[in-house]
Design an enzyme around this catalytic site. Structure first.
Site, PDB file in Angstrom:
ATOM      1  N   HIS A 352     -12.325  14.687 119.249  1.00  0.00           N
ATOM      2  CA  HIS A 352     -11.261  14.633 118.234  1.00  0.00           C
ATOM      3  C   HIS A 352     -10.599  15.990 118.077  1.00  0.00           C
ATOM      4  CE1 HIS A 352      -9.412  13.899 114.210  1.00  0.00           C
ATOM      5  NE2 HIS A 352      -9.233  12.704 114.731  1.00  0.00           N
ATOM      6  N   CYS A 353     -11.376  17.061 118.172  1.00  0.00           N
ATOM      7  CA  CYS A 353     -10.848  18.416 117.956  1.00  0.00           C
ATOM      8  C   CYS A 353      -9.864  18.855 119.037  1.00  0.00           C
ATOM      9  CB  CYS A 353     -11.989  19.429 117.907  1.00  0.00           C
ATOM     10  SG  CYS A 353     -13.195  19.157 116.615  1.00  0.00           S
ATOM     11  N   ILE A 354     -10.015  18.337 120.247  1.00  0.00           N
ATOM     12  CA  ILE A 354      -9.173  18.809 121.353  1.00  0.00           C
ATOM     13  C   ILE A 354      -7.987  17.893 121.622  1.00  0.00           C
ATOM     14  CG2 ILE A 354     -11.092  20.030 122.436  1.00  0.00           C
ATOM     15  CD1 ILE A 354     -11.147  17.752 124.563  1.00  0.00           C
TER      16      ILE A 354
END
EC number: 3.5.3.12
Length: 360
Positions: A352-354
């Site tokens: 999700h972060c990338i």
């Protein structure tokens, strides 16, 4: 084009991740003080993630010019590569949050970015290029955007697309974000820029999360009124109390539509830690701690939802199958695509972060 109005004035709001998506953006990792072994293992993992998402929707990857050829070789031909300078590859946090209106038009938000804490506790000193990425992405996809007057990262917010926003006090009230604003003032800004009606404040994020507790590493909204929450039943784990605090808040609140919030407990992997070899492969840095034996902020909640698919990090052979089973039962209409992603975790985040989705 940068706008001088606000989303609230113009009738735009923050849609849910489980609503239709037209494309997903990533950035190509290269920082040697964050990604081990010249970022080569991370690049292989990023490429695998991008290529799998590209089987579901359009994918664009931002890349610095000196890495263009290598990225082109590793990415499928239908993945678009765009030269955009940046300081590190966390597109969730440096990319735009894209809003929609009732007519289906889209506009972006370029939040102010300060490397997760600025001079107070930022992870690196120079974030000037990161702070320009959101505007560049909006220009490339052809949408107007708002420049928000305060610091925020995309990983710090989740929504149900129906007026409810989830966030953490640990992050948004950190002295490294907007110390000039009170909690009430932050709420007002979030309502103005995201078109939301109710904010559910969880006390903390995941243990040892260097973003100051981003909500996307703790929980995920999988449907209106339904969330998954990272969980452990080990009383000796520092996350034990943090997850219970979050659950108590969720149980005590109703969402913007008056619904009780259904909570699905999603067990944590591990605990997982940096190995000596992994830590030794990362260049020393004043802002980021990467020591052998240090606990990794590992979570299965850090997945991406795209058009009926869930791109789920695989992190621990002892718990991966359990996580898949729980999510499949909670989201029976979705296809779960499991991707080994420890190399992303070593850099401080996960799938999700990338990634940053662009609504359809």
């Amino acid at each position: 084009m940068k706008l001088s109005t606000t989303p609230a004035q113009d009738g735009f709001y923050f849609p849910a991740e489980f609503q239709p998506v037209s494309e997903v953006w990533l950035a190509w990792p290269e920082r040697k003080d964050n990604w081990r072994d010249d970022a080569l293992p991370a690049q292989e993992t990023f490429a695998r993630i991008a290529n799998l998402i590209a089987e579901v929707t359009k994918v664009c990857v931002a890349v610095c010019s000196h890495n263009f050829d290598r990225a082109r070789q590793m990415l499928h031909s239908d993945v678009r590569l765009v030269e955009i300078p940046f300081n590190d590859a966390w597109m969730r946090d440096i990319g735009p949050t894209v809003l929609v209106n009732q007519a289906g038009e889209r506009r972006g938000i370029s939040w102010q970015f300060n490397a997760w804490g600025g001079e107070y506790n930022g992870l690196y000193d120079n974030w000037q290029q990161d702070d320009l990425v959101a505007g560049s992405v909006c220009d490339i996809i052809g949408i107007d955007y708002y420049r928000a007057p305060f610091v925020l990262e995309g990983g710090a917010i989740h929504t149900d697309g129906e007026g409810t926003l989830y966030t953490t006090e640990e992050c948004l009230l950190s002295p490294g974000r907007n110390p000039q604003l009170s909690k009430a003032q932050i709420e007002e800004q979030l309502k103005v820029y995201l078109g939301i009606e109710k904010i559910i404040w969880l006390p903390n994020g995941l243990f040892n999360d260097e973003t100051d507790g981003h909500v996307d590493n703790l929980m995920h909204v999988i449907a209106p009124g339904k969330v998954v929450l990272s969980w452990t039943d080990d009383p000796s784990d520092p996350q034990y109390a943090l997850s219970r605090q979050a659950e108590q808040v969720l149980k005590s609140q109703h969402d913007a539509k008056g619904r009780e919030i259904e909570i699905v407990r999603l067990p944590l992997p591990g605990p997982l830690h940096y190995s000596e070899r992994e830590a030794n492969g990362i260049d020393a840095s004043s802002g980021m701690s990467r020591q052998a034996g240090e606990r990794l902020s590992a979570s299965y909640a850090n997945f991406l939802i795209v058009n009926g698919h869930v791109f789920l990090p695989m992190l621990d052979e002892d718990t991966d199958a359990i996580a898949i089973d729980i999510l499949q039962n909670a989201m029976p209409e979705y296809q779960i695509i499991a991707i080994p992603s420890r190399e992303v975790l070593l850099g401080g985040g996960n799938i999700h972060c990338i990634t940053q989705q662009i609504p359809a």
